[in-house]
Design a protein around this motif. Structure first.
Motif, mmCIF file in Angstrom:
data_model
loop_
_atom_site.group_PDB
_atom_site.id
_atom_site.type_symbol
_atom_site.label_atom_id
_atom_site.label_comp_id
_atom_site.label_asym_id
_atom_site.label_seq_id
_atom_site.Cartn_x
_atom_site.Cartn_y
_atom_site.Cartn_z
ATOM 1 N N ALA A 47 44.309 -43.092 43.276
ATOM 2 C CA ALA A 47 45.188 -42.809 42.142
ATOM 3 C C ALA A 47 46.144 -43.966 41.886
ATOM 4 O O ALA A 47 46.678 -44.100 40.781
ATOM 5 N N GLU A 51 45.340 -43.897 38.328
ATOM 6 C CA GLU A 51 46.345 -42.920 37.884
ATOM 7 C C GLU A 51 46.048 -41.493 38.327
ATOM 8 O O GLU A 51 46.952 -40.750 38.672
ATOM 9 N N THR A 52 44.800 -41.085 38.318
ATOM 10 C CA THR A 52 44.421 -39.787 38.880
ATOM 11 C C THR A 52 43.186 -39.975 39.753
ATOM 12 O O THR A 52 42.427 -40.931 39.579
ATOM 13 N N GLU A 54 40.171 -37.323 41.689
ATOM 14 C CA GLU A 54 39.685 -35.989 42.014
ATOM 15 C C GLU A 54 38.794 -36.035 43.252
ATOM 16 O O GLU A 54 37.893 -36.871 43.349
ATOM 17 N N THR A 59 42.668 -32.487 41.954
ATOM 18 C CA THR A 59 43.072 -33.737 41.319
ATOM 19 C C THR A 59 44.489 -34.128 41.723
ATOM 20 O O THR A 59 45.429 -33.338 41.603
ATOM 21 N N CYS A 60 44.618 -35.369 42.174
ATOM 22 C CA CYS A 60 45.904 -35.953 42.534
ATOM 23 C C CYS A 60 46.325 -36.903 41.412
ATOM 24 O O CYS A 60 45.504 -37.642 40.877
ATOM 25 N N SER A 61 47.611 -36.878 41.053
ATOM 26 C CA SER A 61 48.136 -37.761 40.011
ATOM 27 C C SER A 61 49.201 -38.687 40.585
ATOM 28 O O SER A 61 49.966 -38.306 41.474
ATOM 29 N N ARG A 62 49.253 -39.894 40.052
ATOM 30 C CA ARG A 62 50.285 -40.849 40.460
ATOM 31 C C ARG A 62 51.542 -40.613 39.639
ATOM 32 O O ARG A 62 51.496 -40.561 38.411
ATOM 33 N N HIS A 77 48.076 -29.353 42.665
ATOM 34 C CA HIS A 77 48.216 -30.631 41.978
ATOM 35 C C HIS A 77 49.077 -31.580 42.818
ATOM 36 O O HIS A 77 50.247 -31.804 42.527
ATOM 37 N N GLN A 79 50.798 -34.928 44.288
ATOM 38 C CA GLN A 79 51.336 -36.102 43.607
ATOM 39 C C GLN A 79 51.364 -37.293 44.564
ATOM 40 O O GLN A 79 51.544 -37.126 45.771
#
Length: 271
Positions: A47, A51-52, A54, A59-62, A77, A79
């Protein structure tokens, strides 16, 4: 309970994060500016670049800041923020902190950083650096929870898979910028070129020692030093279907971390 903080987002740390999230625990990941994960398809640290990321339906988001991560994190979710030194821990005291960097040494995690501190692999002493250490070496003791002492020291020799150990792992023949030619999941023959190193205007090939499935390969354009780990080949043909799945080893380690976190939350953790 406050969000769990996990230092590192490589494949073993990702398995732990995945297990914790699927069990209802929100997780914030602290990563470096340029992660070097080999098993990129199962590493939330990607990420940083994309940025993301899965992994197995999660799904991990930055996030751009720790405050943003706290605002957006949930059990489904996770981070990620770029914070290799754990600066956020100077003003945030989590209930649980997991060091999953797998650097084979302690890069700054302390026992007083959280109510419960857990480290994966060698480089830590349970009861001193952290509360607990999880064994990461393949074999009978894999996943063992250590409350006093350390994990088995790093031997520098990869675990044997399909009859091969050190031959599975490909290291950089020289310093430079790595460029990949093969993709994760490709079948490669012994001696196949999987990429090359750009070194002072020259091209140095990177080739396999055995035939098998390219299970992992480092990020395109990554600056490497000599002997830096670049790729991993699995000799088992059936492993082609497993490249985007968390490994058995990683799941075992993740289960041990979940055991500790659950026991802590329920107030039955033995110290």
């Amino acid at each position: 309970m406050k969000p769990v903080i996990v230092r590192g987002g490589g494949d073993l740390a990702t398995a732990t994060i995945h297990r914790l999230c699927k069990s209802g625990y929100p997780v914030i990941i602290l990563e470096c500016e340029r992660p070097s994960a080999i098993r990129r398809l199962v590493s939330f640290c990607q990420a940083v670049y994309e940025e993301t990321m899965e992994v197995e339906g999660l799904t991990c988001s930055r996030a751009e800041s720790f405050e943003q991560a706290l605002d957006q994190v949930s059990w489904n979710h996770p981070q990620l923020i770029v914070d290799p030194r754990g600066k956020c821990l100077e003003h945030y005291h989590p209930d649980v902190l997991v060091d999953g960097i797998l650097a084979k040494e302690n890069l700054g995690t302390r026992r007083d950083m959280a109510e419960l501190t857990i480290a994966l692999g060698p480089g830590f002493t349970a009861g001193e650096d952290v509360d607990y250490v999880i064994e990461t070496k393949r074999g009978h003791y894999l996943g063992r929870i250590i409350s006093q002492g350390a994990a088995i020291p790093n031997t520098g020799v990869p675990g044997v898979i399909g009859g091969y150990g050190k031959e599975r792992v490909i290291h950089s023949p020289c310093p430079g910028i790595f460029h990949q030619e093969k993709e994760i999941g490709d079948w490669v023959e012994k001696g196949s070129r999987i990429g090359w190193i750009e070194k002072e205007g020259e091209t140095v090939s990177v080739c396999t020692e055995i035939s098998g499935v390219l299970r992992g390969i480092i990020q395109e354009g990554y600056p490497v030093t000599e002997h830096f780990k670049i790729a991993d080949v699995d000799p088992r043909k059936e492993s082609q279907a497993h490249c985007a799945l968390i490994s058995d080893k990683a799941r075992c380690i993740a289960g041990s971390v979940l055991e500790l976190v659950s026991a802590y939350e329920k107030g039955v953790l033995e110290r």
